[in-house]
Scaffold this motif. Structure first.
Motif, PDB file in Angstrom:
ATOM      1  N   ALA A  47      38.633  28.395  30.400  1.00 45.31           N
ATOM      2  CA  ALA A  47      37.779  27.256  30.749  1.00 45.31           C
ATOM      3  C   ALA A  47      37.198  27.493  32.143  1.00 45.31           C
ATOM      4  CB  ALA A  47      38.583  25.964  30.733  1.00 45.31           C
ATOM      5  N   PRO A  48      35.871  27.563  32.275  1.00 49.18           N
ATOM      6  CA  PRO A  48      35.290  27.778  33.611  1.00 49.18           C
ATOM      7  C   PRO A  48      35.585  26.576  34.508  1.00 49.18           C
ATOM      8  CG  PRO A  48      33.572  27.212  32.007  1.00 49.18           C
ATOM      9  CD  PRO A  48      34.855  27.324  31.243  1.00 49.18           C
ATOM     10  N   SER A  49      35.923  26.830  35.761  1.00 54.32           N
ATOM     11  CA  SER A  49      36.219  25.700  36.657  1.00 54.32           C
ATOM     12  C   SER A  49      36.278  26.141  38.112  1.00 54.32           C
ATOM     13  CB  SER A  49      37.565  25.069  36.257  1.00 54.32           C
ATOM     14  OG  SER A  49      38.010  24.185  37.255  1.00 54.32           O
ATOM     15  N   GLY A  50      35.310  25.682  38.893  1.00 50.74           N
ATOM     16  CA  GLY A  50      35.340  25.932  40.333  1.00 50.74           C
ATOM     17  C   GLY A  50      36.547  25.274  41.000  1.00 50.74           C
ATOM     18  N   PRO A  51      36.844  23.982  40.669  1.00 53.81           N
ATOM     19  CA  PRO A  51      37.994  23.336  41.305  1.00 53.81           C
ATOM     20  C   PRO A  51      39.318  24.071  41.045  1.00 53.81           C
ATOM     21  CG  PRO A  51      36.553  21.683  40.320  1.00 53.81           C
ATOM     22  CD  PRO A  51      36.002  23.022  39.923  1.00 53.81           C
ATOM     23  N   SER A  52      39.506  24.607  39.823  1.00 51.83           N
ATOM     24  CA  SER A  52      40.747  25.367  39.568  1.00 51.83           C
ATOM     25  C   SER A  52      40.757  26.641  40.406  1.00 51.83           C
ATOM     26  CB  SER A  52      40.876  25.728  38.085  1.00 51.83           C
ATOM     27  OG  SER A  52      40.891  24.569  37.311  1.00 51.83           O
ATOM     28  N   LEU A  53      39.579  27.275  40.549  1.00 50.35           N
ATOM     29  CA  LEU A  53      39.520  28.471  41.408  1.00 50.35           C
ATOM     30  C   LEU A  53      39.880  28.119  42.846  1.00 50.35           C
ATOM     31  CD1 LEU A  53      36.391  30.453  40.125  1.00 50.35           C
ATOM     32  CD2 LEU A  53      38.784  31.159  40.003  1.00 50.35           C
ATOM     33  N   ASP A  54      39.486  26.919  43.293  1.00 44.58           N
ATOM     34  CA  ASP A  54      39.849  26.496  44.661  1.00 44.58           C
ATOM     35  C   ASP A  54      41.374  26.480  44.824  1.00 44.58           C
ATOM     36  OD1 ASP A  54      37.224  26.149  45.417  1.00 44.58           O
ATOM     37  OD2 ASP A  54      37.195  23.985  45.046  1.00 44.58           O
ATOM     38  N   GLU A  55      42.078  25.998  43.768  1.00 46.83           N
ATOM     39  CA  GLU A  55      43.551  25.966  43.856  1.00 46.83           C
ATOM     40  C   GLU A  55      44.121  27.379  43.888  1.00 46.83           C
ATOM     41  OE1 GLU A  55      45.781  22.877  42.079  1.00 46.83           O
ATOM     42  OE2 GLU A  55      44.014  22.051  41.054  1.00 46.83           O
ATOM     43  N   ILE A  56      43.450  28.274  43.156  1.00 47.17           N
ATOM     44  CA  ILE A  56      43.918  29.665  43.123  1.00 47.17           C
ATOM     45  C   ILE A  56      43.651  30.344  44.479  1.00 47.17           C
ATOM     46  CG2 ILE A  56      43.534  31.910  41.993  1.00 47.17           C
ATOM     47  CD1 ILE A  56      42.979  30.044  39.405  1.00 47.17           C
ATOM     48  N   VAL A  57      42.541  29.954  45.138  1.00 39.96           N
ATOM     49  CA  VAL A  57      42.250  30.484  46.484  1.00 39.96           C
ATOM     50  C   VAL A  57      43.441  30.199  47.404  1.00 39.96           C
ATOM     51  CG1 VAL A  57      40.816  30.226  48.551  1.00 39.96           C
ATOM     52  CG2 VAL A  57      39.743  30.280  46.298  1.00 39.96           C
ATOM     53  N   ALA A  58      43.967  28.969  47.302  1.00 40.22           N
ATOM     54  CA  ALA A  58      45.075  28.595  48.194  1.00 40.22           C
ATOM     55  C   ALA A  58      46.271  29.514  47.952  1.00 40.22           C
ATOM     56  CB  ALA A  58      45.453  27.134  47.953  1.00 40.22           C
ATOM     57  N   LEU A  59      46.563  29.809  46.686  1.00 40.88           N
ATOM     58  CA  LEU A  59      47.709  30.682  46.370  1.00 40.88           C
ATOM     59  C   LEU A  59      47.471  32.115  46.861  1.00 40.88           C
ATOM     60  CD1 LEU A  59      48.287  29.231  42.824  1.00 40.88           C
ATOM     61  CD2 LEU A  59      50.068  29.380  44.578  1.00 40.88           C
ATOM     62  N   VAL A  60      46.210  32.545  46.771  1.00 39.48           N
ATOM     63  CA  VAL A  60      45.883  33.897  47.261  1.00 39.48           C
ATOM     64  C   VAL A  60      46.033  33.926  48.783  1.00 39.48           C
ATOM     65  CG1 VAL A  60      44.049  35.629  47.479  1.00 39.48           C
ATOM     66  CG2 VAL A  60      44.340  34.413  45.311  1.00 39.48           C
ATOM     67  N   ASP A  61      45.498  32.886  49.441  1.00 40.77           N
ATOM     68  CA  ASP A  61      45.572  32.834  50.910  1.00 40.77           C
ATOM     69  C   ASP A  61      47.023  32.824  51.400  1.00 40.77           C
ATOM     70  OD1 ASP A  61      42.866  32.875  51.139  1.00 40.77           O
ATOM     71  OD2 ASP A  61      42.620  30.715  51.504  1.00 40.77           O
ATOM     72  N   GLU A  62      47.905  32.165  50.604  1.00 42.67           N
ATOM     73  CA  GLU A  62      49.335  32.121  50.989  1.00 42.67           C
ATOM     74  C   GLU A  62      50.050  33.432  50.681  1.00 42.67           C
ATOM     75  OE1 GLU A  62      51.299  28.758  49.044  1.00 42.67           O
ATOM     76  OE2 GLU A  62      49.512  27.570  49.439  1.00 42.67           O
ATOM     77  N   GLY A  63      49.336  34.371  50.056  1.00 43.72           N
ATOM     78  CA  GLY A  63      49.945  35.671  49.723  1.00 43.72           C
ATOM     79  C   GLY A  63      50.792  35.621  48.456  1.00 43.72           C
ATOM     80  N   LYS A  64      50.665  34.543  47.689  1.00 46.79           N
ATOM     81  CA  LYS A  64      51.513  34.412  46.486  1.00 46.79           C
ATOM     82  C   LYS A  64      50.890  35.088  45.271  1.00 46.79           C
ATOM     83  CE  LYS A  64      54.164  30.537  47.965  1.00 46.79           C
ATOM     84  NZ  LYS A  64      54.172  29.118  48.166  1.00 46.79           N
ATOM     85  N   ILE A  65      49.574  35.259  45.310  1.00 46.30           N
ATOM     86  CA  ILE A  65      48.884  35.922  44.202  1.00 46.30           C
ATOM     87  C   ILE A  65      47.994  37.012  44.779  1.00 46.30           C
ATOM     88  CG2 ILE A  65      47.143  35.627  42.381  1.00 46.30           C
ATOM     89  CD1 ILE A  65      48.679  33.389  41.491  1.00 46.30           C
ATOM     90  N   ARG A  66      48.089  38.187  44.165  1.00 42.57           N
ATOM     91  CA  ARG A  66      47.160  39.245  44.585  1.00 42.57           C
ATOM     92  C   ARG A  66      46.470  39.784  43.341  1.00 42.57           C
ATOM     93  NH1 ARG A  66      49.840  44.278  43.444  1.00 42.57           N
ATOM     94  NH2 ARG A  66      52.099  44.035  43.390  1.00 42.57           N
ATOM     95  N   PRO A  67      45.214  40.227  43.530  1.00 43.45           N
ATOM     96  CA  PRO A  67      44.507  40.795  42.388  1.00 43.45           C
ATOM     97  C   PRO A  67      45.119  42.132  42.024  1.00 43.45           C
ATOM     98  CG  PRO A  67      43.195  40.985  44.391  1.00 43.45           C
ATOM     99  CD  PRO A  67      44.439  40.269  44.779  1.00 43.45           C
ATOM    100  N   VAL A  68      45.098  42.459  40.740  1.00 46.20           N
ATOM    101  CA  VAL A  68      45.635  43.752  40.309  1.00 46.20           C
ATOM    102  C   VAL A  68      44.481  44.562  39.745  1.00 46.20           C
ATOM    103  CG1 VAL A  68      47.357  44.927  38.927  1.00 46.20           C
ATOM    104  CG2 VAL A  68      47.822  42.619  39.776  1.00 46.20           C
ATOM    105  N   VAL A  69      43.982  45.483  40.553  1.00 48.85           N
ATOM    106  CA  VAL A  69      42.826  46.299  40.160  1.00 48.85           C
ATOM    107  C   VAL A  69      43.343  47.639  39.656  1.00 48.85           C
ATOM    108  CG1 VAL A  69      40.720  47.427  40.975  1.00 48.85           C
ATOM    109  CG2 VAL A  69      41.362  45.173  41.875  1.00 48.85           C
ATOM    110  N   GLU A  70      43.064  47.930  38.394  1.00 49.27           N
ATOM    111  CA  GLU A  70      43.526  49.213  37.865  1.00 49.27           C
ATOM    112  C   GLU A  70      42.566  50.332  38.250  1.00 49.27           C
ATOM    113  OE1 GLU A  70      43.910  49.608  33.613  1.00 49.27           O
ATOM    114  OE2 GLU A  70      45.004  51.473  33.850  1.00 49.27           O
ATOM    115  N   GLN A  71      41.270  50.087  38.101  1.00 53.62           N
ATOM    116  CA  GLN A  71      40.282  51.141  38.405  1.00 53.62           C
ATOM    117  C   GLN A  71      38.948  50.482  38.750  1.00 53.62           C
ATOM    118  OE1 GLN A  71      40.241  54.236  35.433  1.00 53.62           O
ATOM    119  NE2 GLN A  71      38.571  55.337  36.427  1.00 53.62           N
ATOM    120  N   VAL A  72      38.230  51.104  39.679  1.00 58.42           N
ATOM    121  CA  VAL A  72      36.904  50.602  40.063  1.00 58.42           C
ATOM    122  C   VAL A  72      35.858  51.599  39.576  1.00 58.42           C
ATOM    123  CG1 VAL A  72      35.417  49.889  41.977  1.00 58.42           C
ATOM    124  CG2 VAL A  72      37.893  49.566  42.144  1.00 58.42           C
TER     125      VAL A  72
END
Ligand code: NDP
Length: 375
Positions: free
Chosen positions: A323-348
Motif C-alpha cells: 500500500a503506497p503511503s508517505g506517512p508510513s514512510l515517515d515512520e520508517i524514516v524515524a526507525l532508519v534515523d535511530e539506526g534500527k533499520i538499514r537498507p540491504v543492497v545486494e547489487q547496484v
C-alpha cells in the motif's frame, strides 16, 4: 493534444517545466527481457492534479512485481485502474515504464502541495498502475512521498520503500502489529532473505519480537546479522516438522506461498489472536482471468472461506498487499534515523544495465535488493 496537456501541466506547476522529453526504459509490449527498450526521448511526465509532484529519480530498485508486470501480470486490472471508463484503445498503457521505488529530488510541485518544495530530497513507492521510476523523472501524489532519511544515500534509500511499505501494510494495517504490542511476540517469517524478509526481520526485532525465519542455509549468517534469533533451512526435507518442534507463533508473514498455507497455520498459537498473513494471493490473477468484478468476487469467496475455516481453529488468516503511503514512510524514516533499520543492497546496476538487473532478479536467490543508479 500533447501541447494542450503540456500547457495544462505548466499551469499547475509552481515553476515552469522546461523539458518535454526524458530518457527511460520502456516496454512497448509484454514479454521476456527482450521487450525492455531504452528510449532516449520519452514524454516528460505530466502533473495531472494539483496534489502531485515531479521527482528527479536519483536511484530506483527492482521488485518481483517488475518481472511479473513485464510478463503482462495484472495488465487487465491495472489498465482498468488507469482508464476506468475504457476510453483509450487497447495497448494505450505503452510505452510503459516499470520500477516502483524512487529516491530523488522534488523538481516541481502542484499548487496544493505545501509539504514538499523543489529541491527536497524524498523517497516513495509508486503504485503499479502509474508510470514507474525507471526513467529520469516520475510523477507521484504528495501523499505517496516522504522526506528520505538524511543518513542514507539515494542508492541506499531506493532499496526500501516498496518492500518496507508491503511489510508495513501486512504487519501493521492487516495484522495489527505495532511498537507497543510487539515485545516478546514470536514471529515467523517464511522467506527472510529477500527484500520484504530483510525489512521485516529488522522491523519486528526493533519492536522487541522474537524472530524465526526460513531461508537457504547459506543465508543463515546474513539473516542473523539483521537480527533474526533463529533460522531454519527451508531446503531440508520436512521443514514444517522442524518448525513444529519450536514454540507456537503469534504471527506468521508468508513471503513464499505455494503449499506453505497447508501447514503454516498449525504453527500459530490458537485462541490468542494469532495471525497468518500471506503476500502471495491470487487476487490479481483472478481479475486478469475473469475480469475485475468476477475476479474480485472469486477472490472474496476464496479468502472468506479460508478466514472462516481457520477461525474455527482459533487463528486468523489474512491476505497482505503493498500500500503506497508517505506517512508510513515517515515512520520508517524515524526507525532508519535511530539506526534500527538499514537498507540491504545486494547489487547496484547503472541505468544502462537495467536488463542485466532484471536478469539478476529473475535468477532468484535474492539477498536484499537490486538497486538501479539514476541517470
Ligand atoms: P525477493 O525476490 O527479494 O526474495 C525472495 C526470497 O525468498 C529470496 O531470498 C529466496 O532465496 C527466498 N526463498 C525462495 N523460496 C523460498 C522458500 N520456499 N522458503 C524460504 N525462502 C525462500 O522477493 P520479495 O521479498 O521482494 O517478495 C517476496 C514475495 O512477496 C514475492 O513473491 C513477491 O511477489 C511477493 N510480494 C507481494 C506483494 C503484495 O502486494 N501482495 C508486494 C511485494 C511482494 P533463495 O532463492 O536463495 O531461497
Amino acid at each position: 493534444s500533447l501541447c494542450l496537456l503540456l500547457s495544462l501541466s505548466l499551469s499547475i506547476c509552481t515553476s515552469p517545466c522546461r523539458q518535454t522529453l526524458m530518457p527511460a526504459w520502456v516496454l512497448d509490449k509484454y514479454g521476456n527481457n527482450n521487450v525492455l527498450r531504452f528510449a532516449k526521448s520519452t514524454l516528460f511526465p505530466i502533473v495531472h492534479y494539483p496534489n502531485e509532484v515531479i521527482i528527479k529519480v536519483h536511484a530506483s530498485s527492482l521488485n518481483p512485481i517488475d518481472i511479473s508486470m513485464r510478463n503482462g501480470y495484472g495488465a487487465a486490472t491495472l489498465n482498468m485502474r488507469r482508464d476506468p471508463l475504457s476510453i483509450n484503445p487497447a495497448g494505450s498503457e505503452f510505452p510503459l515504464i516499470l520500477g516502483r521505488d524512487v529516491s530523488g529530488v522534488i523538481m516541481e510541485s502542484g499548487l496544493d502541495v505545501s509539504f514538499f518544495k523543489p529541491g527536497d530530497k524524498v523517497w516513495a513507492a509508486i503504485p503499479p498502475w502509474k508510470q514507474g521510476t525507471l526513467g529520469e523523472f516520475v510523477v507521484a501524489s504528495a501523499n505517496e512521498v516522504s522526506h528520505k532519511p538524511k543518513g542514507l544515500s539515494h542508492i541506499q534509500a531506493a532499496a526500501l520503500p516498496y518492500v518496507a511499505l508491503t511489510a508495513w501494510s501486512a504487519l501493521v494495517n492487516t495484522a495489527g502489529l505495532k511498537k507497543d504490542n510487539c515485545k516478546g511476540k514470536r514471529i515467523l517469517i517464511l522467506g527472510g532473505s529477500g527484500g520484504v524478509g530483510t525489512f521485516t526481520i529488522q522491523l519486528t526485532k526493533a519492536w522487541g519480537a522474537h524472530v524465526t525465519t526460513t531461508c537457504s542455509q547459506d543465508a543463515f549468517s546474513f539473516v542473523k546479522d539483521l537480527g533474526a534469533d533463529h533460522a531454519v533451512d527451508y531446503k531440508t526435507p520436512h521443514v514444517e516438522q522442524q518448525l513444529k518442534t519450536l514454540d507456537l507463533f503469534d504471527l506468521i508473514l508468508d513471503n513464499v506461498g505455494g503449499d506453505t498455507e497447508k501447514w503454516a497455520l498449525s504453527l500459530l498459537r490458537p485462541w490468542s489472536g494469532a495471525t497468518y498473513v500471506t503476500l502471495i494471493t491470487p487476487l490479481m490473477l483472478n481479475m486478469d482471468r475473469l475480469g475485475v468484478p468476477d475476479g474480485m468476487l472469486r477472490s472474496g469467496v476464496t479468502v472468506g472461506t479460508k478466514v472462516l475455516k481457520h477461525l474455527r481453529n482459533g487463528v486468523h488468516y489474512r491476505w497482505g498487499f503493498f500500500a503506497p503511503s508517505g506517512p508510513s514512510l515517515d515512520e520508517i524514516v524515524a526507525l532508519v534515523d535511530e539506526g534500527k533499520i538499514r537498507p540491504v543492497v545486494e547489487q547496484v546496476f547503472s541505468f544502462s544495465e537495467v536488463p542485466e538487473a532484471f536478469q539478476k532478479l529473475e535468477g532468484g536467490h535474492a539477498r536484499g535488493k537490486i538497486v538501479i543508479d539514476g541517470i
